[in-house]
Design a protein around this motif. Structure first.
Motif, PDB file in Angstrom:
ATOM      1  N   UNK A 301       0.833  -1.211   0.000  1.00  0.00           N
ATOM      2  CA  UNK A 301       0.000   0.000   0.000  1.00  0.00           C
ATOM      3  C   UNK A 301       0.863   1.255   0.000  1.00  0.00           C
ATOM      4  N   UNK A 302       1.948   1.224   0.754  1.00  0.00           N
ATOM      5  CA  UNK A 302       2.837   2.391   0.809  1.00  0.00           C
ATOM      6  C   UNK A 302       3.586   2.579  -0.508  1.00  0.00           C
ATOM      7  N   UNK A 303       3.903   1.486  -1.179  1.00  0.00           N
ATOM      8  CA  UNK A 303       4.485   1.601  -2.521  1.00  0.00           C
ATOM      9  C   UNK A 303       3.542   2.394  -3.420  1.00  0.00           C
ATOM     10  N   UNK A 304       2.270   2.021  -3.433  1.00  0.00           N
ATOM     11  CA  UNK A 304       1.331   2.655  -4.348  1.00  0.00           C
ATOM     12  C   UNK A 304       1.070   4.110  -3.956  1.00  0.00           C
ATOM     13  N   UNK A 310       0.255   7.959 -11.243  1.00  0.00           N
ATOM     14  CA  UNK A 310       0.493   9.396 -11.225  1.00  0.00           C
ATOM     15  C   UNK A 310      -0.619  10.090 -12.021  1.00  0.00           C
ATOM     16  N   UNK A 311      -1.180  11.140 -11.445  1.00  0.00           N
ATOM     17  CA  UNK A 311      -2.191  11.950 -12.129  1.00  0.00           C
ATOM     18  C   UNK A 311      -1.783  13.414 -12.036  1.00  0.00           C
ATOM     19  N   UNK A 330      -8.486   9.294  -7.848  1.00  0.00           N
ATOM     20  CA  UNK A 330      -8.073   8.921  -9.197  1.00  0.00           C
ATOM     21  C   UNK A 330      -6.744   8.169  -9.176  1.00  0.00           C
ATOM     22  N   UNK A 331      -5.848   8.562  -8.281  1.00  0.00           N
ATOM     23  CA  UNK A 331      -4.569   7.860  -8.165  1.00  0.00           C
ATOM     24  C   UNK A 331      -4.738   6.469  -7.569  1.00  0.00           C
ATOM     25  N   UNK A 332      -5.571   6.345  -6.571  1.00  0.00           N
ATOM     26  CA  UNK A 332      -5.710   5.079  -5.851  1.00  0.00           C
ATOM     27  C   UNK A 332      -6.580   4.086  -6.606  1.00  0.00           C
TER      28      UNK A 332
END
Length: 409
Positions: A301-304, A310-311, A330-332
């Protein structure tokens, strides 16, 4: 003190201000996550034993990693918990559920012809899905292999999500409270008399084929998951796992690369390839670590959060610091349903409240103690909240103006 020329959207272009260059650091930004903070964010008054267990499993890792992985401000902490609360079904699971009645991906909403990919994908479950009745209505017992042959020869049409997902059956015209099998094709003899009928039976969902099809690539697919086709089972192997519900082979590869070159405090397990299969064991691979182990569930989760999607040239952590909930979503998970996106926003509305991460307090302290640039930032944030009818923000600004009246020009 220093002199700073401020230019741009705040209307101070060319104006020189006497600036305190010592950045103010909100002490609450450095506070650890707690079970109560998470519980209040997801809006659960009484947590189940599973929820309590899962939260307590990840808390040590969240607190150990937070300073190094952009969970270092009140805003970021509030946004992060708001997102992973939805991703983890309110901390009920570290793996995506499989009981879809309306699965994502290539599934049809109108009948399509059953083809070889469908038959091969469901080959171990066909006797649970179909039944064959003779001309007199008596069921003829068939094996999975025999049903495969019949389906490929007769090519019945059906809405495919009724095959993979849970199917409750058709309402019995003789008894409205009863569900019965659905006739999908009558097969005739050469003389046009009935030979047999193919029925779709009420059945449960079939998780491995379902997720394999849901996350397989298809024409026009813009998700970029990096999975192979349905029969590779990549869709199931790399289904949503971890606190973020990391999805797709491509994301598992990226997480592997990120983790293996990044230091996570206290993790001595060494390099791991999270796409690796265990030799001789079908559907048993190191991808399961993301859902079976709370440390890797948190790390993924921390990686993402830091390095995923990227937005507008920013990652989720950056949009969180800008307090832009729409861009964080939008990123998640830009493909979430309307209901899912609403749940994320509801979580954040709870997270920013006074009794939780108290975002107004953060900007109040910045306004009182920050540099001139920080004060401008704090004032802008609070003014936005006033427009949203926030009484606390209004009073803070009114009190500040009384003590620090704007010079008349």
């Amino acid at each position: 003190m220093a002199t700073l020329e401020i230019s741009g959207r705040n209307g101070f272009k060319g104006q020189e201000l006497s600036v305190n260059t010592e950045q103010y650091k909100c002490t609450h930004c450095e506070e650890e996550f707690t079970l109560d903070l998470i519980k209040n964010t997801i809006g659960i008054k009484v947590l189940s034993s599973t929820q309590t267990k899962n939260i307590n499993l990840v808390l040590p890792y969240l607190n150990s990693y937070r300073k190094d992985f952009a969970l270092d401000t009140c805003l970021r902490k509030a946004h992060f918990i708001s997102q992973i609360g939805v991703e983890s079904a309110n901390f009920k699971t570290f793996a995506e559920y499989e009981d879809y009645s309306n699965p994502p991906g290539v599934f049809s909403s109108s009948p399509i012809v059953i083809n070889k990919t469908i038959v091969d994908s469901l080959k171990d479950n066909l006797t649970s899905i179909f039944s064959i009745l003779d001309a007199k209505g008596v069921e003829i017992t068939k094996t999975n292999d025999q049903l495969s042959t019949i389906l490929l020869e007769e090519k019945p049409s059906i809405v495919d999500k009724q095959l993979y997902g849970k199917y409750t059956g058709e309402t019995d015209p003789k008894d409205k409270k009863k569900k019965i099998s659905k006739l999908i094709k009558t097969v005739l003899k050469e003389d046009k008399s009935k030979d047999y009928e193919i029925y779709l039976k009420p059945h449960t969902y079939f998780g491995v084929p379902l997720l394999s099809r849901a996350y397989a690539p298809y024409t026009g697919d813009k998700r970029g998951l990096g999975n192979g086709d349905e029969l590779t089972r990549d869709g199931w192997k790399f289904k949503g796992r971890g606190l973020k519900q990391l999805t797709g082979r491509g994301n598992y590869v990226s997480f592997t690369d990120y983790r293996n070159k990044t230091t996570f405090t206290g993790d001595t397990s060494g390099a791991i390839n999270f796409t690796e299969e265990l030799p001789g064991k079908a559907l048993k691979g190191k991808y399961l670590l993301l859902s079976d182990n709370e440390m890797y569930a948190t790390q993924s989760a921390l990686y993402f959060w830091n390095d995923g999607t990227k937005k507008n040239k920013k990652f989720a952590k950056d949009h969180a610091q800008d307090d832009d909930i729409d861009m964080v979503i939008k990123c998640i998970n830009q493909y979430d349903t309307v209901a899912g996106k609403t749940n994320r926003k509801n979580n954040y509305n709870r997270a920013k409240a006074e009794e939780v991460f108290n975002i107004i307090r953060h900007f109040d302290l910045m306004l009182q103690n920050g540099t001139d640039v920080q004060k401008i930032e704090a004032k802008a944030y609070l003014e936005k909240q006033v427009l949203k009818k926030d009484a606390r923000a209004k009073k803070i600004l009114e009190d500040y103006e009384k003590e620090n009246p704007t010079p008349k020009t």
